[in-house]
Design an enzyme around this catalytic site. Structure first.
Site, PDB file in Angstrom:
ATOM      1  CB  SER A  52      -9.631  71.529  56.099  1.00  9.28           C
ATOM      2  OG  SER A  52     -10.952  71.722  56.609  1.00  9.28           O
ATOM      3  CE1 TYR A 104      -7.192  71.939  60.965  1.00  9.12           C
ATOM      4  CE2 TYR A 104      -9.271  72.593  59.939  1.00  9.12           C
ATOM      5  CZ  TYR A 104      -8.312  71.623  60.206  1.00  9.12           C
ATOM      6  OH  TYR A 104      -8.472  70.354  59.706  1.00  9.12           O
ATOM      7  CE  LYS A 106      -5.610  71.301  57.848  1.00  4.80           C
ATOM      8  NZ  LYS A 106      -4.675  70.184  57.649  1.00  4.80           N
TER       9      LYS A 106
HETATM   10  P1  NAI Z   1      -6.219  63.108  64.263  1.00  3.42           P
HETATM   11  O1  NAI Z   1      -6.108  64.100  65.357  1.00  3.42           O
HETATM   12  O2  NAI Z   1      -6.845  61.800  64.534  1.00  3.42           O
HETATM   13  O3  NAI Z   1      -4.788  62.831  63.612  1.00  3.42           O
HETATM   14  C1  NAI Z   1      -3.836  63.827  63.428  1.00  3.42           C
HETATM   15  C2  NAI Z   1      -2.473  63.156  63.410  1.00  3.42           C
HETATM   16  O4  NAI Z   1      -1.462  64.165  63.258  1.00  3.42           O
HETATM   17  C3  NAI Z   1      -2.180  62.436  64.734  1.00  3.42           C
HETATM   18  O5  NAI Z   1      -1.564  61.198  64.452  1.00  3.42           O
HETATM   19  C4  NAI Z   1      -1.227  63.391  65.434  1.00  3.42           C
HETATM   20  O6  NAI Z   1      -0.348  62.742  66.329  1.00  3.42           O
HETATM   21  C5  NAI Z   1      -0.467  63.967  64.245  1.00  3.42           C
HETATM   22  N1  NAI Z   1       0.176  65.229  64.604  1.00  3.42           N
HETATM   23  C6  NAI Z   1      -0.419  66.373  64.976  1.00  3.42           C
HETATM   24  N2  NAI Z   1       0.500  67.298  65.251  1.00  3.42           N
HETATM   25  C7  NAI Z   1       1.720  66.724  65.039  1.00  3.42           C
HETATM   26  C8  NAI Z   1       3.055  67.174  65.163  1.00  3.42           C
HETATM   27  N3  NAI Z   1       3.345  68.407  65.580  1.00  3.42           N
HETATM   28  N4  NAI Z   1       4.047  66.315  64.851  1.00  3.42           N
HETATM   29  C9  NAI Z   1       3.771  65.053  64.446  1.00  3.42           C
HETATM   30  N5  NAI Z   1       2.526  64.569  64.315  1.00  3.42           N
HETATM   31  C10 NAI Z   1       1.509  65.395  64.621  1.00  3.42           C
HETATM   32  O7  NAI Z   1      -6.992  63.876  63.131  1.00  3.42           O
HETATM   33  P2  NAI Z   1      -7.452  63.451  61.651  1.00  3.42           P
HETATM   34  O8  NAI Z   1      -8.877  63.798  61.552  1.00  3.42           O
HETATM   35  O9  NAI Z   1      -7.000  62.077  61.314  1.00  3.42           O
HETATM   36  O10 NAI Z   1      -6.646  64.548  60.791  1.00  3.42           O
HETATM   37  C11 NAI Z   1      -5.726  64.239  59.765  1.00  3.42           C
HETATM   38  C12 NAI Z   1      -5.619  65.462  58.857  1.00  3.42           C
HETATM   39  O11 NAI Z   1      -6.869  65.681  58.222  1.00  3.42           O
HETATM   40  C13 NAI Z   1      -5.265  66.749  59.584  1.00  3.42           C
HETATM   41  O12 NAI Z   1      -4.369  67.515  58.805  1.00  3.42           O
HETATM   42  C14 NAI Z   1      -6.595  67.452  59.669  1.00  3.42           C
HETATM   43  O13 NAI Z   1      -6.453  68.858  59.750  1.00  3.42           O
HETATM   44  C15 NAI Z   1      -7.240  67.035  58.371  1.00  3.42           C
HETATM   45  N6  NAI Z   1      -8.684  67.166  58.342  1.00  3.42           N
HETATM   46  C16 NAI Z   1      -9.491  66.430  59.157  1.00  3.42           C
HETATM   47  C17 NAI Z   1     -10.854  66.570  59.098  1.00  3.42           C
HETATM   48  C18 NAI Z   1     -11.788  65.771  59.945  1.00  3.42           C
HETATM   49  O14 NAI Z   1     -13.001  66.012  59.860  1.00  3.42           O
HETATM   50  N7  NAI Z   1     -11.317  64.833  60.765  1.00  3.42           N
HETATM   51  C19 NAI Z   1     -11.481  67.537  58.188  1.00  3.42           C
HETATM   52  C20 NAI Z   1     -10.556  68.265  57.376  1.00  3.42           C
HETATM   53  C21 NAI Z   1      -9.213  68.076  57.456  1.00  3.42           C
END
Ligand code: NAI
Length: 259
Positions: free
Chosen positions: A156, A169, A173
């Protein structure tokens, strides 16, 4: 039949490479789902990973199969060392090795540091940093044996800049960036390329409660990112075009921050 359009001889037809396996953690929704779609389109056999959202994961697999792609489902908690050993290790042993690992699953549990309890600190560190480390450790032996592999860690921009309210967080990251650079150095000679993608503000379930208008003022490109914006860069890093790229962090942030 015109000259040059003949069917290839059988010997050639049967030496087609088998589909390459790509595990995308947390791919039932959001950025992970977009990455899974992208890698499937690029010819990978995608391992769609989820923890609880089995229906969404199954729907995505059907969608991918519906357009001629291939994949399988895999469920475990990335924050559980026990689950990684019980579920992922045998899956890789029987169906692997993986050609691609995308450590995408992650959570945020925001709060100012002075009031942050251990549960929120440990929970984010386990899911966002220790999980990716343990998953990587589980898939590395297969990649080492195959002498090839691509690992992409979804970090991130706040891991590069810090962010008030996100001590846990941003530390996780930033740690993921350090892990990425070290793995790249450790395994470059074995043709395992390790990079990180650092998204900025991407519209997903994770960001629905953030003040969008205020954040947009800080984004030079003037819009929020989409999961597909991130998936495109991950697709590139997993492609032949990125064969000379390792140990890098690529920000996908509309110009908000450099890496
Ligand atoms: P989201 O919340 O829609 O998806 C996250 C996914 O990770 C979900 O499918 C969730 O079930 C899964 N997950 C979380 N904890 C888990 C666990 N303990 N075991 C198995 N699965 C688990 O969020 P998003 O935005 O799609 O995030 C994806 C990645 O991108 C994350 O690592 C997030 O930190 C990163 N990110 C997102 C940003 C944003 O603006 N949306 C910005 C920077 C990084």
């Amino acid at each position: 039949m015109e000259a040059g359009n003949e069917e290839p001889p059988l010997s050639q037809a049967t030496t087609q490479p088998s589909p390459r396996n790509a595990l995308v953690t947390g791919s039932s929704r959001g950025i992970g789902a977009a990455i899974a779609r992208r890698l499937a389109r690029d010819g990978f056999r995608v391992w769609i990973h989820y923890r609880e959202s089995g229906e969404a994961a199954e729907a995505l697999l059907k969608e991918i199969q519906g357009v001629g792609g291939d994949g399988r489902l895999l469920a475990f908690d990335v924050a559980s060392a026990e689950a990684i050993e019980r579920v992922l290790v045998p899956a890789v042993a029987s169906e692997g090795p993986l050609d691609v690992l995308v450590n995408n699953a992650g959570i945020a549990r925001d709060g100012l540091a002075a009031r942050m309890g251990d549960a929120n600190w440990d929970g984010v560190l386990e899911a966002d940093l220790s999980g990716p480390f343990r998953i990587t450790r589980a898939v590395l032996p297969g990649m080492l044996k195959a002498r090839r592999g691509r690992i992409v860690n979804i970090a991130s921009v706040v891991g590069l800049t810090g962010n008030p309210g996100q001590a846990n967080y941003s530390a996780a990251k930033a740690g993921l960036v350090g892990l990425t650079r070290t793995l790249a150095l450790e395994y470059a000679k074995r043709n395992i390329l390790v990079n990180a993608v650092a998204p900025g503000f991407i519209e997903t379930d994770m960001t629905t409660r953030l003040p969008k208008e205020k954040i947009l003022e800080q984004i030079p490109l003037g819009r929020a990112g989409t999961p597909e914006d991130v998936a495109g860069v991950v697709g590139f890093l997993c492609s032949d075009a990125a064969a000379y790229v390792t140990g890098q962090v690529i920000a996908v942030s509309g110009g908000m921050v450099g890496s």
